[in-house]
Design a protein around this motif. Structure first.
Motif, PDB file in Angstrom:
ATOM      1  N   GLY A 118     -18.772  12.441   5.504  1.00 31.43           N
ATOM      2  CA  GLY A 118     -18.711  11.492   6.608  1.00 31.43           C
ATOM      3  C   GLY A 118     -17.654  10.424   6.412  1.00 31.43           C
ATOM      4  O   GLY A 118     -17.467   9.561   7.272  1.00 31.43           O
ATOM      5  N   ALA A 119     -16.941  10.473   5.294  1.00 26.18           N
ATOM      6  CA  ALA A 119     -15.928   9.453   5.008  1.00 26.18           C
ATOM      7  C   ALA A 119     -14.816   9.461   6.049  1.00 26.18           C
ATOM      8  O   ALA A 119     -14.358   8.386   6.470  1.00 26.18           O
ATOM      9  N   SER A 120     -14.362  10.640   6.474  1.00 28.80           N
ATOM     10  CA  SER A 120     -13.253  10.679   7.434  1.00 28.80           C
ATOM     11  C   SER A 120     -13.646   9.999   8.742  1.00 28.80           C
ATOM     12  O   SER A 120     -12.861   9.247   9.318  1.00 28.80           O
ATOM     13  N   ARG A 121     -14.852  10.226   9.207  1.00 26.91           N
ATOM     14  CA  ARG A 121     -15.300   9.596  10.452  1.00 26.91           C
ATOM     15  C   ARG A 121     -15.398   8.088  10.279  1.00 26.91           C
ATOM     16  O   ARG A 121     -15.024   7.325  11.171  1.00 26.91           O
ATOM     17  N   ARG A 122     -15.893   7.647   9.137  1.00 26.64           N
ATOM     18  CA  ARG A 122     -16.021   6.213   8.909  1.00 26.64           C
ATOM     19  C   ARG A 122     -14.655   5.533   8.842  1.00 26.64           C
ATOM     20  O   ARG A 122     -14.466   4.435   9.371  1.00 26.64           O
ATOM     21  N   ILE A 146       0.799  -1.232   0.000  1.00 25.59           N
ATOM     22  CA  ILE A 146       0.000   0.000   0.000  1.00 25.59           C
ATOM     23  C   ILE A 146       0.830   1.279   0.000  1.00 25.59           C
ATOM     24  O   ILE A 146       0.277   2.372  -0.092  1.00 25.59           O
ATOM     25  N   ARG A 147       2.130   1.180   0.074  1.00 23.21           N
ATOM     26  CA  ARG A 147       2.994   2.357   0.215  1.00 23.21           C
ATOM     27  C   ARG A 147       2.744   3.412  -0.861  1.00 23.21           C
ATOM     28  O   ARG A 147       2.523   4.581  -0.568  1.00 23.21           O
ATOM     29  N   GLU A 148       2.796   3.029  -2.119  1.00 20.35           N
ATOM     30  CA  GLU A 148       2.634   4.015  -3.207  1.00 20.35           C
ATOM     31  C   GLU A 148       1.235   4.632  -3.203  1.00 20.35           C
ATOM     32  O   GLU A 148       1.087   5.822  -3.483  1.00 20.35           O
ATOM     33  N   LEU A 149       0.220   3.851  -2.872  1.00 19.47           N
ATOM     34  CA  LEU A 149      -1.131   4.384  -2.781  1.00 19.47           C
ATOM     35  C   LEU A 149      -1.203   5.469  -1.705  1.00 19.47           C
ATOM     36  O   LEU A 149      -1.762   6.547  -1.925  1.00 19.47           O
ATOM     37  N   LEU A 150      -0.636   5.184  -0.529  1.00 16.97           N
ATOM     38  CA  LEU A 150      -0.634   6.173   0.552  1.00 16.97           C
ATOM     39  C   LEU A 150       0.086   7.451   0.115  1.00 16.97           C
ATOM     40  O   LEU A 150      -0.400   8.566   0.358  1.00 16.97           O
ATOM     41  N   LEU A 151       1.217   7.293  -0.540  1.00 18.58           N
ATOM     42  CA  LEU A 151       1.973   8.462  -0.999  1.00 18.58           C
ATOM     43  C   LEU A 151       1.218   9.226  -2.079  1.00 18.58           C
ATOM     44  O   LEU A 151       1.213  10.465  -2.074  1.00 18.58           O
ATOM     45  N   ASP A 152       0.578   8.523  -2.985  1.00 18.13           N
ATOM     46  CA  ASP A 152      -0.171   9.194  -4.062  1.00 18.13           C
ATOM     47  C   ASP A 152      -1.345   9.999  -3.504  1.00 18.13           C
ATOM     48  O   ASP A 152      -1.590  11.137  -3.931  1.00 18.13           O
ATOM     49  N   ILE A 153      -2.074   9.423  -2.555  1.00 19.08           N
ATOM     50  CA  ILE A 153      -3.191  10.162  -1.947  1.00 19.08           C
ATOM     51  C   ILE A 153      -2.650  11.374  -1.204  1.00 19.08           C
ATOM     52  O   ILE A 153      -3.195  12.478  -1.306  1.00 19.08           O
ATOM     53  N   HIS A 154      -1.587  11.178  -0.468  1.00 17.42           N
ATOM     54  CA  HIS A 154      -0.957  12.302   0.246  1.00 17.42           C
ATOM     55  C   HIS A 154      -0.576  13.418  -0.717  1.00 17.42           C
ATOM     56  O   HIS A 154      -0.853  14.593  -0.472  1.00 17.42           O
ATOM     57  N   ASP A 155       0.067  13.050  -1.827  1.00 21.94           N
ATOM     58  CA  ASP A 155       0.478  14.066  -2.804  1.00 21.94           C
ATOM     59  C   ASP A 155      -0.718  14.858  -3.318  1.00 21.94           C
ATOM     60  O   ASP A 155      -0.642  16.080  -3.469  1.00 21.94           O
ATOM     61  N   GLU A 156      -1.818  14.171  -3.590  1.00 22.61           N
ATOM     62  CA  GLU A 156      -3.014  14.858  -4.073  1.00 22.61           C
ATOM     63  C   GLU A 156      -3.588  15.788  -3.001  1.00 22.61           C
ATOM     64  O   GLU A 156      -3.932  16.930  -3.286  1.00 22.61           O
ATOM     65  N   ARG A 193      -9.526  12.460   0.224  1.00 25.10           N
ATOM     66  CA  ARG A 193      -9.438  13.221  -1.023  1.00 25.10           C
ATOM     67  C   ARG A 193     -10.609  14.205  -1.124  1.00 25.10           C
ATOM     68  O   ARG A 193     -11.702  13.950  -0.622  1.00 25.10           O
ATOM     69  N   VAL A 194     -10.387  15.321  -1.802  1.00 25.85           N
ATOM     70  CA  VAL A 194     -11.350  16.417  -1.876  1.00 25.85           C
ATOM     71  C   VAL A 194     -12.761  15.977  -2.268  1.00 25.85           C
ATOM     72  O   VAL A 194     -13.735  16.388  -1.620  1.00 25.85           O
ATOM     73  N   PRO A 195     -12.953  15.149  -3.298  1.00 24.95           N
ATOM     74  CA  PRO A 195     -14.340  14.817  -3.684  1.00 24.95           C
ATOM     75  C   PRO A 195     -15.162  14.151  -2.583  1.00 24.95           C
ATOM     76  O   PRO A 195     -16.381  14.170  -2.631  1.00 24.95           O
ATOM     77  N   TRP A 196     -14.507  13.569  -1.579  1.00 26.81           N
ATOM     78  CA  TRP A 196     -15.220  12.842  -0.526  1.00 26.81           C
ATOM     79  C   TRP A 196     -15.215  13.582   0.809  1.00 26.81           C
ATOM     80  O   TRP A 196     -15.669  13.032   1.808  1.00 26.81           O
ATOM     81  N   ARG A 197     -14.727  14.798   0.830  1.00 26.72           N
ATOM     82  CA  ARG A 197     -14.774  15.566   2.076  1.00 26.72           C
ATOM     83  C   ARG A 197     -16.202  16.005   2.341  1.00 26.72           C
ATOM     84  O   ARG A 197     -16.990  16.199   1.426  1.00 26.72           O
ATOM     85  N   TYR A 220      -7.499   7.480   3.761  1.00 25.15           N
ATOM     86  CA  TYR A 220      -6.986   6.465   4.670  1.00 25.15           C
ATOM     87  C   TYR A 220      -6.660   7.060   6.028  1.00 25.15           C
ATOM     88  O   TYR A 220      -6.578   8.278   6.196  1.00 25.15           O
ATOM     89  N   ALA A 221      -6.444   6.156   6.972  1.00 28.47           N
ATOM     90  CA  ALA A 221      -5.929   6.494   8.298  1.00 28.47           C
ATOM     91  C   ALA A 221      -4.982   5.383   8.703  1.00 28.47           C
ATOM     92  O   ALA A 221      -5.202   4.216   8.361  1.00 28.47           O
ATOM     93  N   TYR A 222      -3.920   5.765   9.412  1.00 30.02           N
ATOM     94  CA  TYR A 222      -3.019   4.746   9.941  1.00 30.02           C
ATOM     95  C   TYR A 222      -2.353   5.216  11.224  1.00 30.02           C
ATOM     96  O   TYR A 222      -2.358   6.405  11.547  1.00 30.02           O
ATOM     97  N   GLY A 223      -1.796   4.252  11.932  1.00 29.79           N
ATOM     98  CA  GLY A 223      -1.080   4.534  13.164  1.00 29.79           C
ATOM     99  C   GLY A 223      -0.555   3.251  13.760  1.00 29.79           C
ATOM    100  O   GLY A 223      -0.588   2.193  13.122  1.00 29.79           O
ATOM    101  N   ALA A 224      -0.098   3.359  15.014  1.00 28.98           N
ATOM    102  CA  ALA A 224       0.460   2.213  15.717  1.00 28.98           C
ATOM    103  C   ALA A 224       0.465   2.521  17.214  1.00 28.98           C
ATOM    104  O   ALA A 224       0.426   3.691  17.607  1.00 28.98           O
ATOM    105  N   PRO A 225       0.553   1.491  18.035  1.00 30.76           N
ATOM    106  CA  PRO A 225       0.649   1.721  19.478  1.00 30.76           C
ATOM    107  C   PRO A 225       1.972   2.410  19.829  1.00 30.76           C
ATOM    108  O   PRO A 225       2.991   2.175  19.171  1.00 30.76           O
TER     109      PRO A 225
END
Length: 183
Positions: free
Chosen positions: A120-124, A20-30, A113-117, A72-77
């Protein structure tokens, strides 16, 4: 865009990081296109993606609307040797900052991403990432100047517990906590 009727929320772990690395970076870039944020350049952000995803407890949720990635969202303990709380002011009590590796989940990134702001997507995405987590609380850092984002998190129950500049070159951030152990 209207509220997505159905988001496909896909979970990933440490073992999936390369996938998923490139996907995360691509969304971030956008999302950060044209930003003057010092952490926005792809090569800078890639260091964060690689650092967080290399942790054994890394968790990520990517949302899709049909075949389109939404965000997306990510994290770790936080580990027992974390420096997460070290630069937060005012200084927090030791019983608050003591970590066990299973006490606090750090939500490192949440972006849509902007079209989904405002759909409620961020909360989901947020809720899917935290669903079933064993930690007693969640923490995150948000730009101090982003009042609307802080207000969004406050609406979800987070409380601001202090401010910090966690490393050289970082902007001033607000440390927020959700769950048991809030101050």
């Amino acid at each position: 865009m209207t509220t997505p009727t159905r988001l496909d929320l896909r979970r990933y772990e440490h073992a999936d990081a390369r996938e998923i690395r490139e996907l995360l970076l691509d969304i971030h870039d956008e999302v950060y296109e044209g930003s003057d944020d010092p952490l926005a350049p792809r090569e800078v952000f890639a260091g964060f993606v690689d650092g967080w995803s290399s942790r054994e407890g890394f968790a990520c949720v990517v949302a899709y609307d049909e075949d389109q990635p939404v965000g997306y969202a990510y994290g770790a303990p936080l580990s027992p040797v974390t420096t997460w709380w070290a630069k937060v002011t005012p200084t927090l009590p030791e019983d608050f900052t003591a970590e066990t590796g299973a006490r606090t989940f750090a939500l490192s990134e949440l972006m849509v991403r902007v079209p989904w702001r405002r759909t409620g997507a961020s909360r989901r995405i947020h809720d899917a990432l935290l669903d079933g987590r064993p930690e007693e609380r969640v923490t995150l850092l948000v730009h101090k100047e982003h009042g609307k984002v802080r207000a969004l998190y406050e609406g979800w129950g987070y409380q601001t517990i202090g401010e910090c500049v966690p490393f050289d070159g970082a902007p001033e951030l607000c440390a927020m906590v959700l769950g048991q152990g809030q101050q």
